[in-house]
Design a protein around this motif. Structure first.
Motif, PDB file in Angstrom:
ATOM      1  N   GLU A   1       7.331  -5.387  -9.031  1.00 28.69           N
ATOM      2  CA  GLU A   1       6.476  -6.239  -9.865  1.00 28.69           C
ATOM      3  C   GLU A   1       5.023  -6.245  -9.376  1.00 28.69           C
ATOM      4  O   GLU A   1       4.102  -6.507 -10.142  1.00 28.69           O
ATOM      5  CB  GLU A   1       7.010  -7.668  -9.879  1.00 28.69           C
ATOM      6  N   GLN A   2       4.806  -5.949  -8.104  1.00 29.94           N
ATOM      7  CA  GLN A   2       3.470  -6.039  -7.516  1.00 29.94           C
ATOM      8  C   GLN A   2       2.734  -4.702  -7.462  1.00 29.94           C
ATOM      9  O   GLN A   2       1.539  -4.666  -7.157  1.00 29.94           O
ATOM     10  CB  GLN A   2       3.582  -6.571  -6.080  1.00 29.94           C
ATOM     11  N   LEU A   3       3.420  -3.615  -7.754  1.00 26.60           N
ATOM     12  CA  LEU A   3       2.842  -2.295  -7.499  1.00 26.60           C
ATOM     13  C   LEU A   3       1.826  -1.877  -8.561  1.00 26.60           C
ATOM     14  O   LEU A   3       1.950  -2.219  -9.745  1.00 26.60           O
ATOM     15  CB  LEU A   3       3.949  -1.252  -7.416  1.00 26.60           C
ATOM     16  N   GLN A   4       0.826  -1.113  -8.130  1.00 33.00           N
ATOM     17  CA  GLN A   4      -0.182  -0.541  -9.022  1.00 33.00           C
ATOM     18  C   GLN A   4       0.202   0.908  -9.321  1.00 33.00           C
ATOM     19  O   GLN A   4      -0.353   1.850  -8.764  1.00 33.00           O
ATOM     20  CB  GLN A   4      -1.564  -0.622  -8.372  1.00 33.00           C
ATOM     21  N   ILE A   5       1.198   1.062 -10.179  1.00 35.78           N
ATOM     22  CA  ILE A   5       1.627   2.391 -10.608  1.00 35.78           C
ATOM     23  C   ILE A   5       1.660   2.390 -12.134  1.00 35.78           C
ATOM     24  O   ILE A   5       1.470   1.354 -12.774  1.00 35.78           O
ATOM     25  CB  ILE A   5       3.022   2.762 -10.045  1.00 35.78           C
ATOM     26  N   ALA A   6       1.859   3.550 -12.721  1.00 37.66           N
ATOM     27  CA  ALA A   6       1.879   3.662 -14.182  1.00 37.66           C
ATOM     28  C   ALA A   6       2.853   2.654 -14.778  1.00 37.66           C
ATOM     29  O   ALA A   6       3.993   2.521 -14.311  1.00 37.66           O
ATOM     30  CB  ALA A   6       2.259   5.079 -14.586  1.00 37.66           C
ATOM     31  N   GLU A   7       2.409   1.951 -15.810  1.00 40.07           N
ATOM     32  CA  GLU A   7       3.200   0.850 -16.360  1.00 40.07           C
ATOM     33  C   GLU A   7       4.542   1.323 -16.901  1.00 40.07           C
ATOM     34  O   GLU A   7       5.569   0.647 -16.736  1.00 40.07           O
ATOM     35  CB  GLU A   7       2.411   0.144 -17.461  1.00 40.07           C
TER      36      GLU A   7
ATOM     37  N   ASP B   1       0.831  -1.201   0.000  1.00 40.45           N
ATOM     38  CA  ASP B   1       0.000   0.000   0.000  1.00 40.45           C
ATOM     39  C   ASP B   1       0.863   1.247   0.000  1.00 40.45           C
ATOM     40  O   ASP B   1       0.590   2.222  -0.705  1.00 40.45           O
ATOM     41  CB  ASP B   1      -0.933   0.008   1.226  1.00 40.45           C
ATOM     42  N   PHE B   2       1.896   1.193   0.797  1.00 39.91           N
ATOM     43  CA  PHE B   2       2.777   2.352   0.892  1.00 39.91           C
ATOM     44  C   PHE B   2       3.478   2.627  -0.444  1.00 39.91           C
ATOM     45  O   PHE B   2       3.561   3.763  -0.907  1.00 39.91           O
ATOM     46  CB  PHE B   2       3.817   2.115   1.996  1.00 39.91           C
ATOM     47  N   LEU B   3       3.929   1.573  -1.092  1.00 43.32           N
ATOM     48  CA  LEU B   3       4.709   1.736  -2.305  1.00 43.32           C
ATOM     49  C   LEU B   3       3.858   1.960  -3.544  1.00 43.32           C
ATOM     50  O   LEU B   3       4.386   2.324  -4.588  1.00 43.32           O
ATOM     51  CB  LEU B   3       5.611   0.527  -2.507  1.00 43.32           C
ATOM     52  N   ASN B   4       2.561   1.746  -3.449  1.00 42.55           N
ATOM     53  CA  ASN B   4       1.707   2.049  -4.593  1.00 42.55           C
ATOM     54  C   ASN B   4       1.691   3.539  -4.910  1.00 42.55           C
ATOM     55  O   ASN B   4       1.214   3.951  -5.964  1.00 42.55           O
ATOM     56  CB  ASN B   4       0.285   1.533  -4.358  1.00 42.55           C
ATOM     57  N   ASN B   5       2.187   4.341  -4.011  1.00 43.17           N
ATOM     58  CA  ASN B   5       2.459   5.751  -4.296  1.00 43.17           C
ATOM     59  C   ASN B   5       3.694   5.803  -5.191  1.00 43.17           C
ATOM     60  O   ASN B   5       4.768   5.349  -4.792  1.00 43.17           O
ATOM     61  CB  ASN B   5       2.714   6.493  -2.979  1.00 43.17           C
TER      62      ASN B   5
END
Length: 485
Positions: free
Chosen positions: A128-134, A38-42
């Motif tokens: 690999e798991q993050l929800q950030i811009a591809e 959650d923290f790194l999805n930023n």
């Protein structure tokens, strides 16, 4: 990166994710106290995670005293320097080629790189798991793979085949640790991992010119291609080295600075000749790199180690501008107007490591003055292209690239070229830049060069350095020592 000081102290994210475990040489395990994903999805925090891998390069154990000892003092380019009584822990043994597996320099080089590899593996696991811009995710993964490849390149050149750890390690999995962390791969397998990382990185890294000012210094496509060209060179993959160096040259991103002396000064940082360099800023740079090598005595500027040898000094042709830019002679005032001193302990010092307190950024801290350290530069790529070309029988291409470098140095163009001519040109162009020892070993010239310098290179032993003895003990003797140690 230099402008934004993004290689500064760890943020909260890195404190959470990059805590070093008891197996501090190879394993870096995150703390699960908070929800890291959650923290790194930023996106900003994801960038900070990768910055922590870059940040490792600034540590003393990475590219400072031990690296200087292994890569430069061992060679015919440099002597230990300092004073007769100051051994620098083991640097006198590096100078005399009498080192052994218990020396601290080997331990620092080993542990520093594997700590960096551990950070890279952790970063890749989370990225690999993050929800950030591809596009951002791909770029950050590519930057991290470049750095991991660089760390492994340092290791394989120093030690030969090493443990290849390319996954996040669970400290509680003893079997995995024995199988991966404490099992050496062959030199060929180690190089294969490096090639895999760099080929992947090339696909997703931008050109140097596509980065904005705030990202200046991040790994670029050209940096990955340049490192891969060098990796190919070290394996005698001449066609691959020729082609890959040609891609860097043909990218239009790089060129030679007009004045050779500017390459290692602040004015030359991140300019057209720079392909990849470790970023520094006052108070936050490679610790003690300049301080270790600055003149010792009265006035005292530093420790005075790694002094250019008489062999190197006498190797230059008359009027070669690289000589005065590489060797700081104690009887000549420095480029910034600082007076030389008869009270200095040695007649020569490494000019490329000098950081001016008068004409460059200065915060009063001699240990971290802010100097960038060049890792890959354009003239190196021209020489790689030339060496590969000569081995492929393409003499005209080799001659063209070498003469470009000689012209910048103020020398007449050669009309013909042999491999000895080319390797001499490489020595003088790259002098005191931590390549000479490795060049002697990979070209089979180490025995004769060391003999000419009054040192004994033992064939079958000195081609690699010893695996640190404490690491062998830590592994329960699973790690196998190199021959002769």
């Amino acid at each position: 990166m230099k402008n934004t000081k993004y290689l500064n102290a760890f943020s909260v994210a890195l404190c959470l994710l990059l805590c070093t475990s008891c197996e501090e040489d190879l394993i870096v395990e995150p703390n699960d106290a908070l929800n890291e994903i959650d923290f790194l999805n930023n996106p900003n925090n994801a960038i900070t995670l990768v910055n922590g891998v870059y940040n490792k390069q600034l540590d003393y154990e990475m590219y400072s005293f031990s690296w200087i000892g292994l890569t430069s003092i061992t060679s015919d380019d440099a002597d230990k320097g300092s004073s007769l009584s100051d051994t620098g822990a083991d640097k006198h043994k590096m100078d005399n080629l009498t080192f052994d597996a218990t020396d601290i320099s080997f331990r620092e080089i080993w542990q520093g790189r594997y700590d960096g590899i551990g950070r890279a593996n952790n970063a890749l696991f989370y990225l690999e798991q993050l929800q950030i811009a591809e596009n951002l995710k791909k770029r950050l993964i590519a930057e991290t793979k470049f750095l991991r490849a660089l760390f492994y390149f340092d290791l394989v050149r120093c030690f030969g085949g090493v443990p290849v750890v390319a996954i996040k390690i669970d400290n509680n999995d003893a079997a995995l640790i024995d199988q991966v962390v404490y099992t050496r791969k062959s030199k060929q397998e180690t190089y294969a991992q490096i090639e895999t990382d760099l080929l992947a990185a090339i696909q997703d890294l931008p050109l140097k010119g596509q980065y904005g000012p705030n990202d200046l210094g991040r790994a670029s496509q050209g940096a990955a291609q340049a490192l891969l060209a060098k990796v190919y060179l070290y394996q005698n993959k001449w066609q691959e080295a020729f082609d890959m160096s040609g891609m860097v040259i043909g990218s239009g991103q790089y060129g030679l600075l007009e004045n050779y002396e500017d390459v290692w000064r602040e004015v030359g940082e991140n300019t057209v000749e720079s392909i990849y360099e470790i970023q520094g800023s006052p108070g936050n740079s490679v610790r003690a790199y300049s301080y270790v090598q600055a003149p010792r005595g009265t006035p005292d500027l530093g420790w005075g180690f790694n002094t250019p040898s008489l062999s190197l000094t006498n190797a230059y042709e008359p009027n070669d501008s690289r000589k005065a830019a590489t060797i700081l002679f104690s009887n000549i005032n420095l480029w910034d107007g600082f007076p030389s001193s008869p009270g200095w302990s040695n007649p020569r010092y490494n000019y490329k490591s000098y950081h001016s307190s008068i004409a460059e950024s200065w915060n009063g801290d001699r240990e971290v003055p802010g100097k960038n350290i060049r890792i890959l530069k354009y003239s190196d790529i021209l020489l790689i292209r030339a060496e590969a070309a000569l081995n492929l029988g393409n003499t005209s291409e080799a001659l063209d690239k070498v003469n470009m470098i000689r012209e910048r140095a103020g020398l007449q163009a050669l009309t013909g070229i042999t491999m000895d001519d080319l390797l001499k040109e490489r020595r003088l162009e790259m002098a005191m830049e931590h390549d000479r020892w490795f060049d002697l070993v990979r070209t089979g010239k180490a025995f004769s060069a060391m003999a000419a310098n009054g040192k004994t290179f033992i064939i079958g032993r000195h081609e690699v350095f010893p695996i640190p003895q404490n690491e062998i003990i830590l592994s329960g003797n699973l790690l196998m020592q190199n021959p002769g140690y």
